[in-house]
Design an enzyme around this catalytic site. Structure first.
Site, PDB file in Angstrom:
ATOM      1  N   ARG A 147      26.752 -43.004  -4.860  1.00 29.05           N
ATOM      2  CA  ARG A 147      26.262 -44.308  -5.321  1.00 29.05           C
ATOM      3  C   ARG A 147      26.583 -45.343  -4.256  1.00 29.05           C
ATOM      4  O   ARG A 147      27.734 -45.437  -3.811  1.00 29.05           O
ATOM      5  CB  ARG A 147      26.935 -44.682  -6.636  1.00 29.05           C
ATOM      6  N   TYR A 159      29.113 -56.899  -7.556  1.00 27.93           N
ATOM      7  CA  TYR A 159      29.573 -55.821  -8.427  1.00 27.93           C
ATOM      8  C   TYR A 159      29.749 -54.523  -7.628  1.00 27.93           C
ATOM      9  O   TYR A 159      28.895 -54.153  -6.830  1.00 27.93           O
ATOM     10  CB  TYR A 159      28.572 -55.567  -9.576  1.00 27.93           C
ATOM     11  N   ASP A 210      23.607 -48.947  -8.795  1.00 26.45           N
ATOM     12  CA  ASP A 210      23.888 -49.552 -10.107  1.00 26.45           C
ATOM     13  C   ASP A 210      23.529 -51.036 -10.071  1.00 26.45           C
ATOM     14  O   ASP A 210      24.101 -51.805  -9.291  1.00 26.45           O
ATOM     15  CB  ASP A 210      25.378 -49.376 -10.432  1.00 26.45           C
ATOM     16  N   HIS A 212      23.740 -52.930 -12.785  1.00 31.60           N
ATOM     17  CA  HIS A 212      24.733 -53.525 -13.700  1.00 31.60           C
ATOM     18  C   HIS A 212      24.129 -54.591 -14.618  1.00 31.60           C
ATOM     19  O   HIS A 212      24.699 -55.683 -14.768  1.00 31.60           O
ATOM     20  CB  HIS A 212      25.952 -54.062 -12.930  1.00 31.60           C
ATOM     21  N   GLU A 236      20.393 -47.591 -11.898  1.00 29.73           N
ATOM     22  CA  GLU A 236      21.207 -47.607 -13.126  1.00 29.73           C
ATOM     23  C   GLU A 236      21.244 -48.982 -13.781  1.00 29.73           C
ATOM     24  O   GLU A 236      21.364 -49.990 -13.091  1.00 29.73           O
ATOM     25  CB  GLU A 236      22.623 -47.166 -12.739  1.00 29.73           C
ATOM     26  N   GLU A 262      25.895 -46.576 -20.468  1.00 34.52           N
ATOM     27  CA  GLU A 262      27.362 -46.613 -20.501  1.00 34.52           C
ATOM     28  C   GLU A 262      27.913 -47.558 -21.563  1.00 34.52           C
ATOM     29  O   GLU A 262      29.061 -47.419 -21.952  1.00 34.52           O
ATOM     30  CB  GLU A 262      27.941 -46.922 -19.117  1.00 34.52           C
ATOM     31  N   ARG A 283      23.317 -42.137 -20.069  1.00 39.84           N
ATOM     32  CA  ARG A 283      24.644 -42.185 -19.442  1.00 39.84           C
ATOM     33  C   ARG A 283      25.790 -42.450 -20.422  1.00 39.84           C
ATOM     34  O   ARG A 283      26.817 -43.004 -20.041  1.00 39.84           O
ATOM     35  CB  ARG A 283      24.660 -43.249 -18.341  1.00 39.84           C
ATOM     36  N   GLU A 339      29.187 -38.964 -13.123  1.00 35.99           N
ATOM     37  CA  GLU A 339      29.909 -39.915 -12.256  1.00 35.99           C
ATOM     38  C   GLU A 339      31.368 -39.467 -12.129  1.00 35.99           C
ATOM     39  O   GLU A 339      31.963 -38.995 -13.090  1.00 35.99           O
ATOM     40  CB  GLU A 339      29.849 -41.311 -12.889  1.00 35.99           C
ATOM     41  N   TRP A 402      27.508 -59.648 -16.370  1.00 34.49           N
ATOM     42  CA  TRP A 402      28.336 -59.212 -15.225  1.00 34.49           C
ATOM     43  C   TRP A 402      27.938 -57.825 -14.769  1.00 34.49           C
ATOM     44  O   TRP A 402      27.620 -56.955 -15.466  1.00 34.49           O
ATOM     45  CB  TRP A 402      29.827 -59.205 -15.589  1.00 34.49           C
TER      46      TRP A 402
HETATM   47 MG   LIG Z   1      27.501 -48.400 -14.271  1.00 31.33          MG
END
Ligand SMILES: [Mg+2]
Length: 402
Positions: A147, A159, A210, A212, A236, A262, A283, A339, A402
């Site tokens: 990643r 991030y 990602d 985010h 992601e 997530e 995920r 991950e 965030w």
């Molecule tokens: Mg993530």
């Protein structure tokens, strides 16, 4: 086999973890992860005050019935606190059942479907050169997937980017750190990172990124389209998943694969994403999605709709959760990727475990049960420390994901 003791253990060997440890009248113990990053004590209290009293005297073999008892019995359904607490009980019971049977948990789930669990590592850096150097380091370590996260020019922080490369830990302090975000600066920059990375590493390396949860669907569509020449393994969390229908717009505009999940806690929170084939990878984690029992249900639904697994595995999950994830990963038919962020030495000391990394794969422990434990004496040396995840604002001060 009756449950005779249930302990909730909070420890902070570099970051906070909540662990449930069950003991039975046959002397068999089992552990389950109950960690909810930044809100750890809510789950600890939920378990200690409301769940532990219900567990004493229950038949440890009745995993499904205990899951339904805690889920339906609470009346108040779903949500991260409830589902993390149920997950901890469920995971500990699978651990106990494996030990009672003398088999690693993956054998109880149908046995191996593959030789190893492909994992991806995190390469991060302030500049593209730094990210490429980090990526090369992961390739040298044997990783088949990486990643890539890079500082965005003009933004003070980004991030996934930190000074400590191997042990990134965003939660800290007695109040959330404030970050600043610009979608336009980010969207203009990211394709340059992946253009360089493909040039450097060729077509084979699986590359992930990602977002985010920071874009709108049409912005995510633009990003996905701009990254198509570099054929990412996935993009992601392009947008927050509160509105499942929002992913349709992204899907209609780009072939860059989409991963999400997530922060999703239940099958009902991702059923439309899966049934509509709006994503490619789901995920969810063992700890936040109701344990092995419920996560397997999510993966089974996903398998019917061409969606593969790609479980979150950051260090906000303890080695107990990672151990449980590996037993699922190696057994399900529709595994995608896992991950893998390495835990600190202190965390590994508190949670002795039998899984190991070799040649880009993680292997679950072959010991009976999950093959992971908690060293209570070591855990006691690392008391709880309050820590918050950062918050994020646009350049004009508006709150932003965030
Ligand atoms: Mg993530």
């Amino acid at each position: 086999m009756k449950i005779t003791e249930a302990k909730v253990i909070v420890t902070c060997p570099g970051r906070n973890f909540v662990t449930l440890k069950l003991t039975t009248d046959e002397g068999i113990t089992g552990v389950g992860d109950a960690t909810l990053n930044g809100r750890e004590l809510a789950v600890e209290s939920y378990l200690r005050e409301h769940v532990v009293p219900l567990l004493i005297g229950r038949d440890a073999h009745r995993i499904e019935d205990t899951w339904q008892y805690l889920f339906q019995g609470a009346y108040w359904r779903r949500g991260p606190v409830t589902m993390s607490a149920i997950a901890a009980v469920d995971t500990a019971l699978w651990d106990i059942k494996g030990k009672a049977a003398g088999l690693p948990v993956y054998q109880l789930l149908g046995g191996r479907s593959r030789d190893g669990v492909t994992v991806y590592g995190h390469a991060n850096g302030e500049t593209v050169d730094e990210v490429l150097t980090e990526t090369a380091r992961f390739v040298d370590l044997g990783y088949r997937a990486v990643r890539l996260q890079c500082g965005v020019p003009g933004l003070a922080s980004t991030y996934g980017v930190s000074a400590d490369k191997m042990f990134y830990e965003p939660a800290k302090g007695s109040a959330p750190e404030e970050n600043v975000w610009s979608t336009e600066k980010y969207l203009n920059f990211v394709p340059r990172l992946f253009a360089r990375a493909r040039e450097e590493f060729g077509p084979e390396l699986a590359m992930l990124h990602d977002v985010h949860h920071r874009l709108t669907p049409v912005e995510a569509a633009r990003l996905g389209r701009s990254l198509e020449p570099y054929h990412l393994f996935w993009m992601e969390d392009p947008v927050p998943a509160d509105l499942q229908e929002g992913f349709r717009l992204i899907r209609e505009h780009t072939t860059t694969p989409i991963a999400v999940g997530e922060v999703i806690n239940s099958i009902w929170d991702c059923a439309d994403l899966i049934r509509g084939q709006l994503i490619d990878f789901i995920r969810c984690t063992v700890v936040h999605a109701g344990g092995i029992t419920h996560l397997r249900r999510i993966f089974d639904l996903a398998a019917l709709h061409h969606v593969r697994s790609g479980s979150h595995g950051a260090t906000d999950l303890s080695p107990v959760c990672l151990s449980a994830a590996l037993h699922l990963d190696v057994s399900i038919p529709n595994f995608g990727i896992q991950e893998y962020m390495r835990h600190t030495e202190a965390t590994d000391e508190v949670f002795p475990h039998g899984y190991h990394f070799a040649e880009g794969y993680l292997q679950p422990s072959e010991e009976p049960g999950l093959g992971v434990d908690i060293d209570e004496a070591a855990a006691a040396r690392y008391p709880y420390q309050p820590a918050y995840l950062p918050v994020n604002r646009l350049e004009d001060g508006t709150m932003h994901p965030w």
